[in-house]
Design an enzyme around this catalytic site. Structure first.
Site, PDB file in Angstrom:
ATOM      1  N   SER A 171      39.130  44.505  29.217  1.00 57.42           N
ATOM      2  CA  SER A 171      38.583  45.860  29.355  1.00 57.42           C
ATOM      3  C   SER A 171      39.132  46.674  30.522  1.00 57.42           C
ATOM      4  CB  SER A 171      37.064  45.806  29.476  1.00 57.42           C
ATOM      5  OG  SER A 171      36.499  45.606  28.206  1.00 57.42           O
ATOM      6  N   SER A 201      36.993  48.362  27.307  1.00 58.36           N
ATOM      7  CA  SER A 201      35.843  49.237  27.411  1.00 58.36           C
ATOM      8  C   SER A 201      35.913  50.223  28.572  1.00 58.36           C
ATOM      9  CB  SER A 201      34.584  48.392  27.579  1.00 58.36           C
ATOM     10  OG  SER A 201      34.607  47.703  28.824  1.00 58.36           O
ATOM     11  N   LYS A 221      32.917  53.087  37.075  1.00 53.87           N
ATOM     12  CA  LYS A 221      32.556  52.847  35.677  1.00 53.87           C
ATOM     13  C   LYS A 221      31.037  52.834  35.586  1.00 53.87           C
ATOM     14  CE  LYS A 221      33.371  49.565  31.859  1.00 53.87           C
ATOM     15  NZ  LYS A 221      34.035  48.303  31.449  1.00 53.87           N
TER      16      LYS A 221
END
Lengths: 483, 477
Positions: A175, A151, A76
């Site tokens: 997330s 997210s 990420k």
């Protein structure tokens, strides 16, 4: 090759059925061919990937490889990578290159994993749809018109579409779990403090936790073996011994006590999602688990509590992005105030600004007691609910989200977006570990089941998730376009 | 109207650690800009602070030395504000739960009596960097070497009633932190600096007047001037019926004036909250006791011991124990010459006069303790007189010799103790001054001193004064 789990790839590399370089090329090619539609990667690190793959192949040839050596991975874009851009999904860090690696990055590098690239995300991890990314929205591979969740939307969609066998995520309010649910993959958020936060760009420090997004619980366990543990660079990481998370996967769930929090099945839960969850619970019953209904009575306080604590911390954490030392700086600032106002005004997107404003307000003189302090007290009540529950049961089960993936642009009202994290947020406030696993699909849209464990009991959680995955194959589903 | 001055001080003292409070970067002073700032000090995204354990021990040391409550549980908080040399946009400090709670020290007043000054709290925090406005035309340079340097902020109660008390308090704290070895107290390098809160109220009034805060005073001389200036300024306003504005003022040493920095209306709301990146600091009783055992002898105890052991006056003992180095110097000399009074007189006399004149500290004095002891030894064994000793001292200070004996030899300053040699000089003086002899013998006994002076002069000060006296008496009376 691209459909295999990490466990299968590891076996294949070991048996020399294919090389890490070949494997890496497959994924790089898929990214090149398929990611235009999905937008899961912000940066693809082709050269580095090939270099790392070759190094891994050498290790495999020399028989010095570990179980993860040569396995490609997507990080990420919130984890700092030395020499590779780390944008955090923001214009503010569009060209930011960190001078150091996050602990998680170092750990996977040392394990011989191959970095494919950095995945798309909501700006500074603030969002539940990946629509707040400066680098554009991500599409859900199961239905390109819908969101992948957020997210960690880029990581979830990349794994779901087989553009990476596994990826990292971070979870501040859901997330990892919510996008895992929306994309039909397995996402583990460890106990707060189980995994180092060093080098993970902070959103809300007391809630943030790195974790794993994979095809299976077994894969999550393999990566957690490398990722878990105390880090002297992170004072909030726990000095509690780690376990071999792969070893306990096969324990039987017979006699297991599963708690169903009634609040997670109340109004607001989509009926069809509810049916998928019920079906999954039946599977556990068949395996000999005992179902106990119970109450987490402060559940309704979780969302409002979270939206004080998280913005308060974020308002302070994001103060360093001031245009002075690194990151975006406005053109020709008139003076210092202008430099601050325009660099931050132009560098941050709307959702980030909204949360900075909420947080600044909540911490202001005269409001602190009414908001921040009260939220901390509620946080304690929410934790107490869980502590009580775990006196009765081994694990809690419920839906990860109230509904399946929604359409892009559908939730333009921030509050309705915030409410999509209603079942995941309390877990962060309490600091517990939880995992989301796919347990069905409604009109081709995946449904996630959330399992919540007691503190530092990741081994149990992974075991319970794995047992479900040995008798079902929802986790093996791959969207048609990405077969 | 008669006004009463009320002063409280906030002292920032830099703790003498090798590395910074939350990172491994060095704290050495004077390096090239930004060479001692690591990713953590620069506030890079994703970095986290890790507490340097040494600072906790140092703060506990200080707390124990001022007889304060040591918090079993203290918390780091973020003080949020934007400034270019504050890399994270917040300073890590302590707010609601500081490590050191209520304590006190005693200061010596002008009349020799002691006054108790309360210390509200002392807390740990990190320093910011430095903005450099020169050398950058129309721009500001930022040096973050200082960022993350550990500070202990010591906040007093508004217990001081005069500039002299404020200076005495500051000196006492300065002495204390150096005794404890927790700070080098170097004021030029900014390791010890102070903010002063000052207000005036009509004598006898309970309620405090409106205060102003003077920022960043970094010398004992400046604090005196700054406070005096501010008292005068406030008094002028109050006497003419004006009101004091609560504000922060900056002392300008060049102009010897204070001027407003920012008023309360524009004061920052620092939005303090507990830093979620750091765990609370827990201090157990065992740990506290261990630190207590390791404390050195503190100034007050040393002063008392000097009074008891060396029969010194309170004020001499106080002056000799103000700093550890002077006290050590004194004890070294005294042990050598076994004359506590003589060494006290010399250290508080010659040594401190020379140090003041040349603005030196005792550690850098050209005459070290053993060297002074050598001079005093020669007074005691009658090799030289006290007066000659001063000459030897001056020569030694100027580097003309390392030992008293070498200088005495070189300069031929050895005292004349040969009675017949002195007698010869005495006879000559009596012969050469018949008028004075007649006057003396006629009853002008005050002239005795004249004869002593003449003999000493003729002997270039080297004749033993006691023998001179005896011989003169014998010959004249």
């Amino acid at each position: 090759m691209h459909k295999k789990t990490v466990a299968e790839l590891s076996a294949g590399l070991k048996a020399k059925e294919f090389s890490s370089e070949e494997l890496t090329q497959v994924f790089l090619q898929r990214i090149a061919d398929l990611d235009k539609e999905l937008n899961t990667y912000i940066t693809v690190t082709e050269e580095q990937a090939i270099y790392q793959a070759k190094k891994a192949d050498k290790k495999i040839a020399e028989n010095t490889a570990g179980t993860l050596t040569g396995i490609p991975l997507a990080q990420k874009d919130i984890f700092c990578t030395q020499g590779v851009k780390t944008t955090c999904g923001s214009k503010m860090l569009e060209n930011f290159v960190a001078p150091y690696d996050a602990t998680t990055v170092t750990q996977f590098n040392n394990a011989g994993m191959v970095l494919l690239g950095k995945t798309n995300m909501d700006e500074f991890a603030m969002g539940s749809s990946n629509e707040s990314s400066y680098f554009g929205a991500v599409s859900n591979p199961w239905d390109l018109a819908t969101v992948p969740g957020g997210s960690s939307g880029g990581s979830a969609a990349a794994v779901a579409a087989c553009l990476a066998p596994v990826a990292t995520g971070t979870d501040t309010g859901g997330s990892i779990r919510q996008p895992a649910a929306f994309c039909g993959i397995t996402g583990l958020k460890p106990t707060y403090g189980r995994v180092s936060r060093y080098g993970m760009i902070a959103f809300a420090s007391s809630l943030d936790q790195g974790g794993i997004m994979a095809r299976s619980a077994e894969d999550c366990a393999m990566l957690l073996n490398t990722m878990a543990g105390f880090d002297e660079k992170d004072s909030t990481s726990a000095k509690i011994a780690t376990e071999n998370y792969s070893q306990s996967l096969h324990s039987k769930v017979e006699g297991l006590k599963i708690g169903l929090p009634q609040e997670y099945f109340a109004e607001g839960l989509d009926a069809q999602v509810g049916q998928c969850i019920e079906a999954a619970i039946k599977e556990y019953e068949k395996m000999g688990a005992k179902i106990i209904e119970l109450s987490l009575e402060n559940t309704s306080l979780a969302v409002p509590t979270y939206y004080i604590v998280a913005p308060a911390e974020c308002s302070s954490n994001l103060s360093r992005f001031d245009g002075v030392r690194y990151g975006y700086r406005c053109q020709d600032p008139k003076d210092l105030t202008d430099l601050y106002l325009r660099s931050r005004g132009e560098g941050f997107g709307d959702e980030v600004k909204r949360r900075i404003l909420i947080g600044t307000y909540a911490l202001s003189a005269g409001y602190y007691d009414a908001y921040y302090l009260k939220a901390q007290k509620l946080r304690q009540l929410i934790s107490n609910d869980f502590t009580q529950a775990f006196k009765q049961v081994d694990v809690l089960i419920g839906p990860t989200t109230p509904d399946v993936a929604f359409k892009k642009g559908e939730k333009s009202d921030p509050v309705s977006m915030y409410l999509s994290d209603i079942y995941t947020i309390a877990v962060n406030l309490a600091g517990l570990p939880a995992i989301s696993i796919p347990v069905g699909r409604i009109k081709n849209k995946p449904v996630g089941l959330q399992l919540i464990g007691n503190y530092f009991n990741e081994a149990k959680l992974l075991n319970i998730a794995h047992q479900y995955q040995t008798i079902t194959d929802w986790h093996r589903g791959i969207p048609e376009k990405f077969q | 109207m008669e006004w009463e001055v009320v002063i409280g001080l906030e002292i920032h003292t830099q703790l003498a650690t090798k590395s910074k409070i939350f990172s491994g970067a060095s704290t050495t002073y004077g390096a090239e800009p930004n060479t001692q700032a690591c990713a953590i000090d620069l506030g890079m995204p994703g970095v986290l602070p890790v507490l340097n354990k040494d600072v906790v021990n140092m703060a506990v040391c200080f707390g124990l030395a001022i007889d304060a409550e040591i918090a079993p549980y203290s918390v780091f908080a973020r003080k949020n504000y934007f400034y270019p040399d504050l890399p994270k946009g917040y300073q890590i400090s302590q707010f609601e739960l500081p490590i050191v709670g209520l304590g006190h020290i005693f200061i010596e007043q002008e009349d020799g009596s002691k006054k108790r000054i309360g210390i509200t709290r002392a807390h740990l925090e990190e320093d910011a960097g430095k903005s450099l406005h020169e050398d950058f035309h129309g721009k500001t340079g930022i040096d973050l070497n200082r960022a993350g340097t550990p500070l202990l902020e010591i906040v007093s109660e508004p217990d001081m009633r005069s500039t002299a008390e404020a200076v005495a308090y500051m000196k006492k704290i300065h002495s204390l932190v150096r005794y404890l070895g927790i700070s080098d107290g170097n004021m030029q390098e900014g390791s010890f600096r102070c903010d002063a809160n000052i207000s005036l109220r009509p004598k006898g009034q309970e309620e405090l007047g409106t205060r102003t805060e003077l920022k960043n005073i970094n010398s004992f001389r400046f604090i005196e001037k700054a406070i005096n200036y501010e008292i005068e300024r406030q008094m002028d306003i109050l006497e003419t019926g004006g009101v004091i504005t609560q504000e922060t003022r900056l002392y300008d040493a060049n102009k010897n004036e204070t001027r407003p920095m920012r008023s309360k209306e524009e004061a920052n709301d620092y939005r303090y909250f507990p830093d979620p990146d750091l765990l609370p600091v827990e201090i157990t009783d065992e740990c506290k006791e261990k630190i207590r055992q390791s404390l050195p002898e503190l100034p007050d105890a040393k002063q008392q011991r000097f009074v008891n052991e060396y029969q010194l006056s309170d004020s001499d003992a106080n002056a000799l124990t103000l700093n550890k180095e002077t006290a050590n110097y004194y004890e070294t000399v005294t042990k050598k010459i076994k004359d506590p009074k003589l060494s006290a007189n010399w250290i508080l006399g010659e040594v401190s006069a020379y140090l003041n004149k040349e603005n030196k500290s005792i550690t850098t004095a050209p005459i070290q303790a053993e060297m002074l002891a050598g001079i005093l030894q020669r007074i005691k064994d009658n090799t030289i007189s006290g007066k000659i000793a001063k000459e030897v001292f001056d020569a030694m200070w100027k580097g003309e010799g390392n030992t008293a004996d070498a200088i005495i030899d070189k300069k031929g300053l050895k005292q004349i103790t040969d009675n017949s040699a002195i007698e010869g000089i005495v006879d000559t003086i009596i012969t050469d001054n018949p008028n004075e002899v007649a006057a003396y013998q006629g009853g002008k006994k005050k002239l005795f001193g004249f004869f002593v002076g003449q003999v000493m002069k003729a002997s270039k000060g080297k004749a033993n004064p006691a023998q001179v006296n005896a011989l003169l008496k014998q010959k004249l009376d």
